[in-house]
Write a protein that holds these residues in place. Structure first.
Motif, mmCIF file in Angstrom:
data_model
loop_
_atom_site.group_PDB
_atom_site.id
_atom_site.type_symbol
_atom_site.label_atom_id
_atom_site.label_comp_id
_atom_site.label_asym_id
_atom_site.label_seq_id
_atom_site.Cartn_x
_atom_site.Cartn_y
_atom_site.Cartn_z
ATOM 1 N N GLY A 287 9.304 -19.400 -55.347
ATOM 2 C CA GLY A 287 9.587 -20.358 -54.496
ATOM 3 C C GLY A 287 8.916 -21.763 -54.805
ATOM 4 O O GLY A 287 9.626 -22.725 -54.781
ATOM 5 N N ASN B 7 11.598 -17.503 -49.980
ATOM 6 C CA ASN B 7 10.836 -16.875 -50.723
ATOM 7 C C ASN B 7 9.526 -16.200 -50.204
ATOM 8 O O ASN B 7 9.385 -14.981 -50.558
ATOM 9 N N SER C 89 7.144 -13.687 -55.630
ATOM 10 C CA SER C 89 8.175 -14.517 -54.532
ATOM 11 C C SER C 89 7.545 -16.038 -54.449
ATOM 12 O O SER C 89 8.176 -16.729 -54.486
#
Length: 275
Positions: free
Chosen positions: A200, A158, A196
């Motif tokens: 993650g 990610n 992101s």
């Protein structure tokens, strides 16, 4: 000349109250399905549809959890599990941040780091338990290593994807405006990669609890996983279910904390909302 005071529209006065009522209705609505399932489970157990020795009713599970909490057993095992999960999460996230940033920002890092990580991710880390036992033994290192491995891969990919998905024109514009490399990372790359990064973290936290369940079933004397395995030996279904509920609550709580942090850190983002 006299002036007549005007009152704000009634809809404007009621808007905050209406929003509050809507929020309360949504909270109650989200509880509808879990409550219905627990009620069905309780009735099925009490009427004999579900044998109690196979699946204890929720009321018995609640009493068992209260008993374990009252005598301190639950707190002791929970503290050990949280310590292992925290240590593994810290190690796995730190390594993923470093390697993901290197691979995402530097071409040489991408060439040297990413192919190796791509190959390693094809190996199910839980299947590495026999090899890890040989390498690090069966002590605390094994549990922390398993959690770190489970955390590393979702976090790495990610971060890598978050950096690579940033519009290159924004970086070029920042360079044109005279920002140096550190300033570009701080003002362009980091904000662009934050969505992101939080995704993650949420995936990594879930993987941490999953890895911990497996780790605590291997030659350990404490932890929620050990409590469940010990209960299994004596067919104590209620204790096993208490452990499962604790893992579920820990996962839900950690995810909610990250969602709150994400909303506060990404106040500028406006995504699609369900209607």
């Amino acid at each position: 000349m006299t002036t007549v005071a005007t009152r704000p529209p009634a809809t404007a006065e009621k808007a905050p109250g209406k929003a509050s009522r809507t929020a309360r209705r949504r909270r109650w609505r989200r509880l509808t399905t879990p409550v219905a399932l627990f009620a069905l489970w309780e009735i099925s157990s009490r009427t004999g549809v579900l044998p109690e020795e196979k699946l204890s009713p929720p009321s018995q599970v609640l009493r068992t959890g209260w008993r374990l909490a009252a005598d301190g057993t639950l707190a002791t095992h929970l503290l050990d599990s949280l310590t292992r999960a925290g240590a593994g999460l810290l190690i796995g996230v730190s390594l993923a941040l470093i390697l993901g940033s290197v691979a995402g920002l530097l071409r040489i890092g991408d060439d040297l780091v990413d192919p190796t990580v791509q190959m390693a991710r094809m190996l199910p880390h839980l299947a590495l338990v026999p090899l890890l036992i040989i390498w690090v033994g069966i002590g605390e290192s094994l549990k922390i290593t398993l959690v770190s491995l489970g955390v590393f891969f979702p976090m790495y990919f990610n971060i890598y994807a978050g950096i690579r998905d940033i519009d290159e024109r924004l970086v070029e514009a920042a360079r044109t405006c005279g920002l140096n490399a550190l300033a570009r990372i701080r003002h362009v790359i980091l904000p662009g990669a934050l969505p992101s990064l939080f995704l993650g973290l949420r995936l990594a936290t879930g993987a941490a609890w999953l890895s911990l369940v497996v780790g605590e079933t291997v030659a350990t004397q404490s932890g929620i996983g050990f409590l469940m395995m010990e209960a299994r030996e004596f067919s104590q279904t209620d204790v096993v279910l208490v452990g499962l509920f604790i893992y579920a609550l820990l996962g839900l709580l950690s995810d909610q904390i990250l969602r709150i942090a994400e909303r506060r850190a990404l106040t500028w983002r406006r995504g699609l909302r369900a209607t």
